[in-house]
Every structure is written in structure tokens, then in C-alpha cells.
Design a protein around this motif. Structure first.
Motif, PDB file in Angstrom:
ATOM      1  N   VAL A 182      87.391  66.190  41.626  1.00 35.22           N
ATOM      2  CA  VAL A 182      88.224  65.273  40.758  1.00 35.22           C
ATOM      3  C   VAL A 182      89.411  65.306  41.424  1.00 35.22           C
ATOM      4  O   VAL A 182      90.091  64.146  41.213  1.00 35.22           O
ATOM      5  N   ARG A 205      95.872  61.853  35.256  1.00 35.07           N
ATOM      6  CA  ARG A 205      94.836  62.600  34.435  1.00 35.07           C
ATOM      7  C   ARG A 205      93.908  63.394  35.335  1.00 35.07           C
ATOM      8  O   ARG A 205      93.665  64.433  34.749  1.00 35.07           O
ATOM      9  N   LEU A 206      93.589  62.924  36.435  1.00 36.26           N
ATOM     10  CA  LEU A 206      92.540  63.703  37.098  1.00 36.26           C
ATOM     11  C   LEU A 206      93.060  64.758  37.524  1.00 36.26           C
ATOM     12  O   LEU A 206      92.407  66.155  37.465  1.00 36.26           O
ATOM     13  N   GLU A 228      95.407  66.720  36.137  1.00 38.48           N
ATOM     14  CA  GLU A 228      95.468  67.654  34.920  1.00 38.48           C
ATOM     15  C   GLU A 228      94.054  68.025  34.665  1.00 38.48           C
ATOM     16  O   GLU A 228      93.683  69.515  34.291  1.00 38.48           O
ATOM     17  N   THR A 229      93.123  67.187  34.814  1.00 39.29           N
ATOM     18  CA  THR A 229      91.703  67.814  34.581  1.00 39.29           C
ATOM     19  C   THR A 229      91.215  68.552  35.490  1.00 39.29           C
ATOM     20  O   THR A 229      90.591  69.585  35.088  1.00 39.29           O
ATOM     21  N   ARG A 241      92.562  72.245  34.619  1.00 38.27           N
ATOM     22  CA  ARG A 241      91.918  72.616  33.369  1.00 38.27           C
ATOM     23  C   ARG A 241      90.433  73.242  33.731  1.00 38.27           C
ATOM     24  O   ARG A 241      90.171  74.290  33.314  1.00 38.27           O
ATOM     25  N   LEU A 242      90.027  72.567  34.549  1.00 35.28           N
ATOM     26  CA  LEU A 242      88.680  72.946  35.158  1.00 35.28           C
ATOM     27  C   LEU A 242      88.593  74.226  35.756  1.00 35.28           C
ATOM     28  O   LEU A 242      87.724  75.124  35.699  1.00 35.28           O
ATOM     29  N   ALA A 295      90.879  76.311  35.345  1.00 33.56           N
ATOM     30  CA  ALA A 295      91.359  77.233  34.488  1.00 33.56           C
ATOM     31  C   ALA A 295      90.054  78.068  33.685  1.00 33.56           C
ATOM     32  O   ALA A 295      89.832  79.101  33.366  1.00 33.56           O
ATOM     33  N   LEU A 340      82.392  60.823  41.940  1.00 38.76           N
ATOM     34  CA  LEU A 340      82.685  61.557  41.045  1.00 38.76           C
ATOM     35  C   LEU A 340      81.575  61.722  39.966  1.00 38.76           C
ATOM     36  O   LEU A 340      81.149  62.626  39.251  1.00 38.76           O
ATOM     37  N   TYR A 375      85.706  64.441  26.581  1.00 37.43           N
ATOM     38  CA  TYR A 375      86.911  64.352  27.230  1.00 37.43           C
ATOM     39  C   TYR A 375      86.525  63.233  28.510  1.00 37.43           C
ATOM     40  O   TYR A 375      87.250  62.481  28.762  1.00 37.43           O
ATOM     41  N   LEU A 385      87.540  59.352  30.304  1.00 37.69           N
ATOM     42  CA  LEU A 385      88.414  59.329  31.870  1.00 37.69           C
ATOM     43  C   LEU A 385      87.644  58.897  32.806  1.00 37.69           C
ATOM     44  O   LEU A 385      88.177  57.954  33.774  1.00 37.69           O
ATOM     45  N   ARG A 433      91.376  65.885  25.057  1.00 34.88           N
ATOM     46  CA  ARG A 433      92.269  66.991  25.944  1.00 34.88           C
ATOM     47  C   ARG A 433      92.224  68.310  25.256  1.00 34.88           C
ATOM     48  O   ARG A 433      92.100  69.289  25.942  1.00 34.88           O
ATOM     49  N   VAL A 463      89.323  70.465  25.409  1.00 36.92           N
ATOM     50  CA  VAL A 463      89.078  70.975  26.745  1.00 36.92           C
ATOM     51  C   VAL A 463      89.855  72.138  27.088  1.00 36.92           C
ATOM     52  O   VAL A 463      89.411  72.987  27.453  1.00 36.92           O
ATOM     53  N   THR A 506      89.107  76.739  27.241  1.00 44.49           N
ATOM     54  CA  THR A 506      89.480  78.078  28.099  1.00 44.49           C
ATOM     55  C   THR A 506      89.821  79.246  27.347  1.00 44.49           C
ATOM     56  O   THR A 506      89.955  80.392  27.805  1.00 44.49           O
TER      57      THR A 506
END
Lengths: 113, 262
Positions: A19, A79-80, A82-83, A86-87, A89, B90, B110, B114, B240, B243, B247
Motif C-alpha cells: 500500500v 489515503r493509502l 494513512e491505510t 493503520r495496517l 498499527a 495491490l 474500508y 479505497l 476508516r 479500521v 487496533t
């Protein structure tokens, strides 16, 4: 999103890396796109009257379209990124929880022995 | 000459067209529009629209190289191809993700919009970049159409005798008013005291501006989206948040931990 060519080895960190790499490539594309304007002269916008007006309008449209494509690429890159963050994390949290569960299991075994 | 290609029909007659239009301009400058020409009001309107004499218009349009516009469109097409490769890679990676449970389900909600924004959604970046490339190709084709209109004009004036009549016009700017040294071709009648040269020049100018004007006014095919494609996450932003929630410890089960390598 289809699941063709599945790779069952993919982890969250693998996906985060892919990503992030996609985000980087999109930023590169966003930087390239404005340079694909050959300029008003190439469109004929320097001509007077009807010809010049039509060509200038087409050139402005081309510039606006390239700017919109660049904005799309930059927005998607944001956006990617940020993704990916988060992934990573999520992967870190899973790893932390995994270690906590293993430690708890060891304590339980120790208490029983 | 800039803007010309061997495969472009105009490239084979550009010198002749330029020479002929130069003679037409010269006559118009010195005599004005021939009022004996039946369509002279239309010619006057066309001259106002273009804001230039036919030879000047041609000087501008011959400098435009449609191939450079086509090249820009090809470059945009390469960006489109790059997007497709990125989306495919991807897609493969996400499709093979070894992750299950409710957090994965939240992630799927999500991820779909995207990924779809890049490719595969109702309207995606691949679609907008492809439309942009197609518009570039259409603008190049539009320009080839204008050049083709000039060729059509030239064939017409060669066929109807206008070019022959104007052959005798002296275009030396120091020579004063054009004086035909040799008027060839009896096809065009003398009208209201204007000689055949004046009539031929007005008729030729009308034909040129009419042909080029029609091509210029034609709309290039394939409109392009000039605005930025809006992003819709399919859940008003909830995807978002969900997701982010994944966590938290509450989303983690032992079964899921087994499925995730840390």
C-alpha cells in the motif's frame, strides 16, 4: 476488489508495504502529470480570433484535467499512506497481544506446576 | 517545417497553400473584399471571427503539430497503464491477505471503496485518466481535421480555377496594388467592375475560412472530466473509524492472533 491470483502468504505488514509503495508511485504520477502539458502554443492558443479562442479553451481544459488527475493521485496517495500506517498499527497490536497471551500462558503453566 | 509529417496530406502542399493564401491576402489587403462576390457578407463575418487574413490563419495553424498533442495523450495513457499495474498488484496482495474475523470484515468495508477508487469502482482513477488520454487523442484528431480541411480547400481552388486566376498576382509588398501579369482561366466571370482576380481572392478566402471554420467549430470527441473525482468511502467515513477500532484490544481474539504473524 477481486481475489484473483491469491497469495496466501500475505501478512498485514506485506499489505502495508504494498500500500505504501502504491502511494509512492501515485505521488510520482501526480508529479509527472502537470508536465504532460505541451503548452498553449502547441495547442494553437497563440492564434488570434476564433482559432485562438478555441485552442486556448482546449488548452485550459487539458491543463485543468491534468491538475484534476494529479489531485486524484495525491488524494489517493494520502489515503493509502494513512491505510499503510493503520495496517502497521494493527499488525503491531496483534503482535503485542500475541506476546501478552504467550506470557499469560507461561504464567498459568508455571502456576500449575 | 515545424508541425508537418510525411503522413500528413497537408505536408505535401503546404508551400503551395501558403503561396496561394499569400496572394489572396495580398489582394484583400489592397482591394478589400469584393462586393461583387455573392457571399461577401459571409466572408466579412468570417474575417471578423478569425481576426486575421487567411494567410495569417494558415501561418498559425501550420505551426501546430498534432503529433505533439498525440504524444502528450500517449504519455497520459502510460500513466493509465501504470495505474492498472498498481491496482492489479495491490489487488493480488490484498486478496491473499491472511487475516480473518470481525476486524478483517471491518477492513474489507474500508478497503473496497479505497481500492475501487483506483480501479474497478463505478468511476475510478483509471477511468478518469483513460478519459483524459482519449481526450488528448481527440484534440490531436481535431487538429488533423483542421489540416484536412485546408487540403480540401486547396483541392477545391485547384479544381474551380481560383488558384489558376491568382497565379498571376504579384505579391511583392513593394509592388503596390496587385496587378495580374497574366490572368489565366476564363472560368470566373467579371462582376460589377471587379476583375477576376478580386473575385477569385474573395471566393478563395471564403472557401478557406469556411472550411477551416467548420473544422475549428467542430467539437473534439470524448469530453474529459476536468474536476477531481470525489472519494466516497461507502460509509460516510465509518469504514476508516472501524479500521482504527481494529487496533483496540476489544477487536482482537485469540483466534485472530493465531492468524496474524507479528
Amino acid at each position: 476488489m477481486t481475489n484473483r491470483n491469491r497469495n496466501p502468504e500475505t501478512s498485514l505488514l506485506d499489505l502495508a508495504g504494498e500500500v505504501a509503495a502504491t502511494a509512492s508511485a501515485l505521488r510520482d504520477a501526480a508529479g509527472t502529470l502537470p508536465g504532460l502539458d505541451p503548452g498553449g502554443y502547441a495547442f494553437g492558443a497563440s492564434a488570434p480570433g476564433l482559432l485562438g479562442r478555441r485552442c486556448a479553451a482546449l488548452h485550459q481544459e487539458w491543463v485543468a484535467a491534468l491538475a484534476a488527475r494529479a489531485a486524484e493521485a495525491n488524494g489517493q496517495a494520502d489515503r493509502l499512506d494513512e491505510t499503510a500506517r493503520r495496517l502497521r498499527a494493527v499488525a503491531t497490536n496483534y503482535a503485542g497481544a500475541d506476546r501478552a497471551v504467550q506470557a499469560a500462558a507461561r504464567r498459568i503453566r508455571a502456576d500449575r506446576s | 517545417v515545424t508541425g508537418l509529417r510525411a503522413t500528413d496530406p497537408l505536408s505535401r502542399v503546404v508551400t503551395e497553400v501558403s503561396d496561394l493564401l499569400g496572394r489572396i491576402d495580398h489582394v484583400l489587403v489592397h482591394y478589400g473584399v469584393c462586393t461583387g462576390y455573392p457571399d461577401h457578407p459571409r466572408l466579412l463575418a468570417a474575417l471578423r471571427d478569425f481576426g486575421a487574413l487567411p494567410g495569417d490563419v494558415f501561418a498559425h495553424l501550420r505551426e501546430v503539430d498534432p503529433a505533439s498533442l498525440s504524444g502528450a495523450a500517449v504519455d497520459v495513457g502510460e500513466v493509465r497503464d501504470g495505474y492498472r499495474r498498481l491496482a492489479d498488484r495491490l489487488d493480488r496482495t490484498a486478496g491473499g491477505l491472511y487475516w480473518g474475523g470481525p476486524a478483517r470484515e471491518a477492513f474489507n468495508g474500508y478497503w473496497a471503496p479505497l481500492a475501487g477508487y483506483l480501479s474497478g469502482g463505478p468511476v475510478s482513477m483509471v477511468d478518469t485518466i483513460a478519459a483524459t488520454a482519449q481526450r488528448g487523442e481527440a484534440i490531436a484528431a481535431w487538429w488533423y481535421g483542421i489540416r484536412g480541411a485546408v487540403v480540401t480547400f486547396f483541392r477545391a481552388v485547384m479544381a474551380n480555377g481560383i488558384a489558376v486566376v491568382l497565379r498571376g498576382v504579384e505579391v511583392d509588398p513593394h509592388a503596390g496594388a496587385p496587378v495580374p501579369t497574366e490572368v489565366l482561366g476564363p472560368e470566373l466571370p467579371e462582376i460589377d467592375g471587379f476583375d477576376r482576380v478580386g473575385l477569385a481572392a474573395s471566393h478563395g478566402a471564403d472557401l478557406f475560412l469556411g472550411a477551416v471554420g467548420a473544422a475549428v467549430r467542430a467539437e473534439p470527441a470524448r469530453p474529459v472530466p476536468v474536476g477531481e473525482l470525489p472519494y466516497r468511502d461507502g460509509g460516510g467515513g465509518r469504514g476508516r473509524d472501524r479500521v482504527a477500532g481494529a487496533t483496540g484490544d476489544a477487536w482482537v481474539s485469540v483466534g485472530e492472533l493465531d492468524a496474524v504473524d507479528g
